[in-house]
Design a protein around this motif. Structure first.
Motif, mmCIF file in Angstrom:
data_model
loop_
_atom_site.group_PDB
_atom_site.id
_atom_site.type_symbol
_atom_site.label_atom_id
_atom_site.label_comp_id
_atom_site.label_asym_id
_atom_site.label_seq_id
_atom_site.Cartn_x
_atom_site.Cartn_y
_atom_site.Cartn_z
ATOM 1 N N GLY A 12 88.433 -63.383 16.932
ATOM 2 C CA GLY A 12 89.069 -62.084 16.824
ATOM 3 C C GLY A 12 88.074 -60.986 16.519
ATOM 4 O O GLY A 12 86.864 -61.126 16.756
ATOM 5 N N GLY A 13 88.574 -59.885 15.984
ATOM 6 C CA GLY A 13 87.727 -58.747 15.672
ATOM 7 C C GLY A 13 88.034 -58.191 14.292
ATOM 8 O O GLY A 13 89.122 -58.399 13.745
ATOM 9 N N LEU A 14 87.055 -57.465 13.751
ATOM 10 C CA LEU A 14 87.213 -56.924 12.404
ATOM 11 C C LEU A 14 86.328 -55.695 12.252
ATOM 12 O O LEU A 14 85.153 -55.709 12.653
ATOM 13 N N THR A 24 86.836 -40.294 10.745
ATOM 14 C CA THR A 24 85.788 -41.272 11.034
ATOM 15 C C THR A 24 85.361 -41.205 12.499
ATOM 16 O O THR A 24 86.203 -41.182 13.396
ATOM 17 N N GLN A 25 84.050 -41.186 12.726
ATOM 18 C CA GLN A 25 83.518 -41.197 14.087
ATOM 19 C C GLN A 25 82.691 -42.447 14.381
ATOM 20 O O GLN A 25 82.505 -42.800 15.534
ATOM 21 N N TYR A 26 82.170 -43.094 13.333
ATOM 22 C CA TYR A 26 81.341 -44.288 13.495
ATOM 23 C C TYR A 26 81.991 -45.452 12.745
ATOM 24 O O TYR A 26 82.619 -45.275 11.699
ATOM 25 N N ALA A 27 81.794 -46.643 13.279
ATOM 26 C CA ALA A 27 82.288 -47.845 12.612
ATOM 27 C C ALA A 27 81.413 -49.035 12.981
ATOM 28 O O ALA A 27 80.819 -49.064 14.059
ATOM 29 N N VAL A 28 81.334 -49.989 12.070
ATOM 30 C CA VAL A 28 80.653 -51.255 12.334
ATOM 31 C C VAL A 28 81.733 -52.295 12.605
ATOM 32 O O VAL A 28 82.582 -52.553 11.755
ATOM 33 N N ILE A 29 81.702 -52.865 13.801
ATOM 34 C CA ILE A 29 82.738 -53.798 14.231
ATOM 35 C C ILE A 29 82.107 -55.141 14.579
ATOM 36 O O ILE A 29 81.066 -55.198 15.237
ATOM 37 N N VAL A 30 82.736 -56.217 14.112
ATOM 38 C CA VAL A 30 82.257 -57.556 14.457
ATOM 39 C C VAL A 30 83.352 -58.276 15.240
ATOM 40 O O VAL A 30 84.551 -58.011 15.083
#
Length: 374
Positions: A347-349, A358-364
């Protein structure tokens, strides 16, 4: 208590070398949006404080952390911490900052490449970059090589790179003159047909240098896009289709020696050495010294995420997402992360909070099947 600071504008702060340098708004936005992801990659200690790179920092008067760990040390972050009330005993001295900045200059990668060539004589290593100081040298390099890349001495993640394809255009000339005026020199290399970017990560600690991990990363529009989350063994297996394991080992050992002799006496912390596999006619070759990043790196962060949170039967990715109009819908569309034995399995998180600003995010992401290639 350990104090962590996320200052992703570190490379530009080194370039300006000014404690009053005003960071780009995009960098401040990135730092404020993504600083919380440090909680996932920081040393596992009972007490930790995380601060984004923002102005002003909170009042730190009377605060005495056991360690202060920024993304990278420079005059700007040191000045801001001092202004916030942190005692000089927790900060690098002017001499230490000068040493870090000197070593972070891209000419160190030229010295390192020459070192590798001298100590790994049975490994085919491309020629070192050229350090140019005159605009006429830039023009001549294009005539000699046609396709070329020019790099600012202080820059990172692909920023500051300029490209030529046989023509020394007025725009390129103006840009190169600007780099020469601001930073005194510019580095020139032939433009390679890159097949795979990767890095070796090292740590300087307790008067020793250790190999910390590999990093297999992707670029987009000549800038950092994300990392694969998989084991060092899987990365070695991926690279083995182009580079013999014995060759990687020789380069790794030589780099440890170079860092021990030239960097470790003046620096503590993580550093990354970017590399790539490239195609030359019908052959695949290996550039073992693209640049040295004298700071924490996304590659080291990705390795920590994999080791700490990824299920052993899964691999995945870590990427930086940028959406100027907001990330809410994108994050909501991620498949919900499924856990197995408390680890990321499928999945994703999103590792950073998302608001309407918010404009930036760290996604795994995680994908089952250990056998999947990196």
């Amino acid at each position: 208590m350990t104090l962590y600071i996320f200052n992703p504008e570190h490379d530009y702060a080194l370039a300006h070398n000014d404690e009053h340098f005003m960071a780009l708004q995009s960098a401040v936005q990135f730092a404020n949006d993504c600083a919380p992801f440090l909680r996932y990659v920081a040393d596992d200690e009972e007490q930790r404080l995380f601060l984004p790179y923002s102005t002003p920092l909170p009042d730190l008067s009377g605060f005495h952390p056991a360690h202060v760990v920024p993304w990278g040390w420079d005059k700007l972050v040191t000045h801001q911490l001092r202004n916030a009330g942190l005692s000089d005993e927790h900060l690098p001295t002017p001499e230490q900052l000068d040493n870090i900045r000197t070593l972070a200059h891209r000419k160190t990668s030229i010295t390192a490449m020459d070192f590798l060539r001298a100590h790994c004589t049975d490994v085919e290593i491309p020629r070192s970059a050229q350090l140019l100081t005159e605009i006429e040298q830039v023009e001549q390099f294009i005539k000699d090589n046609r396709d070329a890349i020019f790099k600012s001495p202080y820059s990172g993640n692909g920023r500051g790179n300029l490209y030529a394809h046989g023509v020394f255009s007025p725009t390129l000339e103006r840009q190169c003159r600007g780099v020469l005026r601001r930073q005194g020199s510019i580095l020139a290399e032939p433009l390679y047909n890159i097949v795979q970017d990767f890095a070796m990560e090292f740590e300087c600690r307790d008067n020793n240098v250790r190999f910390a991990s590999y990093s297999l990363f992707e670029t987009k529009y000549y800038g950092y896009a994300g990392n694969r989350l998989c084991s060092d063994k899987e990365i070695e297996d991926t690279l083995s289709q182009w580079i013999a394991a014995s060759t990687l080992s020789k380069i790794k050992d030589a780099l440890i020696q170079f860092i021990q002799e030239n960097i470790e006496p003046h620096y503590r912390g993580f550093l990354g050495v970017d590399m790539f596999v490239y195609q030359d006619s019908e052959k695949f070759k290996f550039n073992p010294m693209v640049e040295i990043n004298l700071r924490m790196t996304m590659g080291m962060a990705a390795h920590t995420l994999y080791e700490r949170y990824m299920h052993p039967q899964s691999t995945g990715s870590m990427r930086i997402e940028f959406r100027p109009d907001g990330l809410g819908e994108h994050v909501q569309s991620l498949p919900e992360m499924q856990y197995r034995d408390g680890k990321w399995f499928d999945g994703g998180l999103c590792l950073t909070p998302v608001t309407d600003k918010t404009q930036y995010a760290v996604i795994v992401t995680a994908t089952p099947d250990k056998g999947a290639p990196c």
